[in-house]
Design a protein around this motif. Structure first.
Motif, mmCIF file in Angstrom:
data_model
loop_
_atom_site.group_PDB
_atom_site.id
_atom_site.type_symbol
_atom_site.label_atom_id
_atom_site.label_comp_id
_atom_site.label_asym_id
_atom_site.label_seq_id
_atom_site.Cartn_x
_atom_site.Cartn_y
_atom_site.Cartn_z
ATOM 1 N N SER A 36 0.832 -1.201 0.000
ATOM 2 C CA SER A 36 0.000 0.000 0.000
ATOM 3 C C SER A 36 0.871 1.257 0.000
ATOM 4 N N ALA A 37 2.010 1.219 0.651
ATOM 5 C CA ALA A 37 2.896 2.388 0.712
ATOM 6 C C ALA A 37 3.710 2.576 -0.573
ATOM 7 N N LEU A 38 4.084 1.470 -1.228
ATOM 8 C CA LEU A 38 4.960 1.534 -2.406
ATOM 9 C C LEU A 38 4.211 1.490 -3.732
ATOM 10 N N GLY A 39 2.941 1.126 -3.689
ATOM 11 C CA GLY A 39 2.193 0.932 -4.919
ATOM 12 C C GLY A 39 2.428 -0.463 -5.473
ATOM 13 N N LYS A 40 1.810 -0.740 -6.603
ATOM 14 C CA LYS A 40 1.886 -2.069 -7.219
ATOM 15 C C LYS A 40 2.503 -1.931 -8.600
ATOM 16 N N ARG A 41 3.447 -2.827 -8.942
ATOM 17 C CA ARG A 41 4.076 -2.769 -10.257
ATOM 18 C C ARG A 41 4.366 -4.157 -10.789
ATOM 19 N N ARG A 42 4.488 -4.225 -12.099
ATOM 20 C CA ARG A 42 4.844 -5.491 -12.741
ATOM 21 C C ARG A 42 6.296 -5.799 -12.444
ATOM 22 N N ALA A 43 6.594 -7.099 -12.347
ATOM 23 C CA ALA A 43 7.960 -7.548 -12.086
ATOM 24 C C ALA A 43 8.144 -8.908 -12.746
ATOM 25 N N GLU A 44 9.347 -9.417 -12.682
ATOM 26 C CA GLU A 44 9.601 -10.770 -13.157
ATOM 27 C C GLU A 44 10.408 -11.498 -12.098
ATOM 28 N N LEU A 45 9.868 -12.599 -11.626
ATOM 29 C CA LEU A 45 10.553 -13.437 -10.652
ATOM 30 C C LEU A 45 11.574 -14.268 -11.421
ATOM 31 N N ARG A 46 12.866 -14.109 -11.106
ATOM 32 C CA ARG A 46 13.926 -14.753 -11.872
ATOM 33 C C ARG A 46 14.522 -15.982 -11.193
ATOM 34 N N ASP A 47 14.477 -16.040 -9.863
ATOM 35 C CA ASP A 47 14.861 -17.282 -9.191
ATOM 36 C C ASP A 47 14.069 -17.415 -7.908
ATOM 37 N N ILE A 48 13.964 -18.660 -7.450
ATOM 38 C CA ILE A 48 13.077 -18.936 -6.315
ATOM 39 C C ILE A 48 13.592 -20.133 -5.530
ATOM 40 N N SER A 49 13.365 -20.113 -4.233
ATOM 41 C CA SER A 49 13.596 -21.255 -3.353
ATOM 42 C C SER A 49 12.430 -21.292 -2.382
ATOM 43 N N ALA A 50 12.433 -22.245 -1.493
ATOM 44 C CA ALA A 50 11.371 -22.326 -0.491
ATOM 45 C C ALA A 50 11.381 -21.095 0.417
ATOM 46 N N GLN A 51 12.547 -20.469 0.570
ATOM 47 C CA GLN A 51 12.675 -19.355 1.501
ATOM 48 C C GLN A 51 12.537 -17.973 0.895
ATOM 49 N N GLY A 52 12.779 -17.841 -0.421
ATOM 50 C CA GLY A 52 12.728 -16.505 -0.989
ATOM 51 C C GLY A 52 12.868 -16.493 -2.492
ATOM 52 N N CYS A 53 12.989 -15.274 -3.043
ATOM 53 C CA CYS A 53 13.076 -15.137 -4.491
ATOM 54 C C CYS A 53 13.801 -13.850 -4.861
ATOM 55 N N LEU A 54 14.193 -13.793 -6.133
ATOM 56 C CA LEU A 54 14.772 -12.601 -6.735
ATOM 57 C C LEU A 54 13.770 -12.096 -7.755
ATOM 58 N N CYS A 55 13.398 -10.827 -7.659
ATOM 59 C CA CYS A 55 12.485 -10.222 -8.627
ATOM 60 C C CYS A 55 13.186 -9.084 -9.334
ATOM 61 N N MET A 56 12.983 -9.040 -10.645
ATOM 62 C CA MET A 56 13.469 -7.925 -11.439
ATOM 63 C C MET A 56 12.387 -6.856 -11.376
ATOM 64 N N ALA A 57 12.664 -5.787 -10.642
ATOM 65 C CA ALA A 57 11.706 -4.699 -10.471
ATOM 66 C C ALA A 57 12.432 -3.493 -9.910
ATOM 67 N N SER A 58 12.009 -2.339 -10.312
ATOM 68 C CA SER A 58 12.538 -1.110 -9.745
ATOM 69 C C SER A 58 11.682 -0.800 -8.517
ATOM 70 N N LEU A 59 12.219 -1.073 -7.358
ATOM 71 C CA LEU A 59 11.458 -0.931 -6.115
ATOM 72 C C LEU A 59 12.300 -0.166 -5.101
ATOM 73 N N THR A 60 11.832 0.982 -4.690
ATOM 74 C CA THR A 60 12.574 1.784 -3.720
ATOM 75 C C THR A 60 12.129 1.416 -2.314
ATOM 76 N N ALA A 61 12.569 0.254 -1.864
ATOM 77 C CA ALA A 61 12.189 -0.238 -0.543
ATOM 78 C C ALA A 61 13.446 -0.569 0.247
ATOM 79 N N GLN A 62 13.417 -0.266 1.502
ATOM 80 C CA GLN A 62 14.539 -0.561 2.386
ATOM 81 C C GLN A 62 14.444 -2.004 2.881
ATOM 82 N N PRO A 63 15.578 -2.630 3.184
ATOM 83 C CA PRO A 63 15.526 -3.955 3.804
ATOM 84 C C PRO A 63 14.641 -3.932 5.048
#
Length: 116
Positions: A36-63
């Motif tokens: 809700s704070a960052l908005g919604k955008r299209r992305a591409e999930l490039r790798d995945i495991s049971a614990q997490g993933c890498l998404c190709m997206a321009s996202l200005t979010a802090q860890p």
């Protein structure tokens, strides 16, 4: 250990990492990412495991920021930003995925080359 490459001033330099306990699977999954704070955008999930993933997206979010990832045919999945770069973001799932879910996602969406 696994060798990955980091782009620095148009030069690729190797960086060694062995911090992940679970191997990631390559994929090419169109998805939505946001909050809700960052908005919604299209992305591409490039790798995945049971614990997490890498998404190709321009996202200005802090860890530590919570975001939702929505993959076609799956409901939204709550994740936490672990790191973010200009065009990609590393996410950790709030609830780890079952191995069969990861396998289904990878088989349904074959990998594409990663742009460096």
């Amino acid at each position: 250990m696994r060798r990955i490459f980091t782009k620095t001033a148009e030069v690729f330099s190797p960086r060694i990492t062995d911090r992940r306990s679970i191997r990631r699977r390559r994929a090419g999954v169109p998805c939505w990412i946001g909050s809700s704070a960052l908005g919604k955008r299209r992305a591409e999930l490039r790798d995945i495991s049971a614990q997490g993933c890498l998404c190709m997206a321009s996202l200005t979010a802090q860890p530590g920021t919570s975001v939702l990832v929505t993959i076609p045919t799956f409901g939204p999945m709550l994740t936490t930003v672990r790191w973010a770069r200009v065009d990609r973001v590393g996410l950790e799932f709030a609830n780890p995925l079952h191995a069969s879910v990861v396998e289904h996602i990878v088989k349904a969406h074959p990998p594409v080359p990663i742009d460096h």
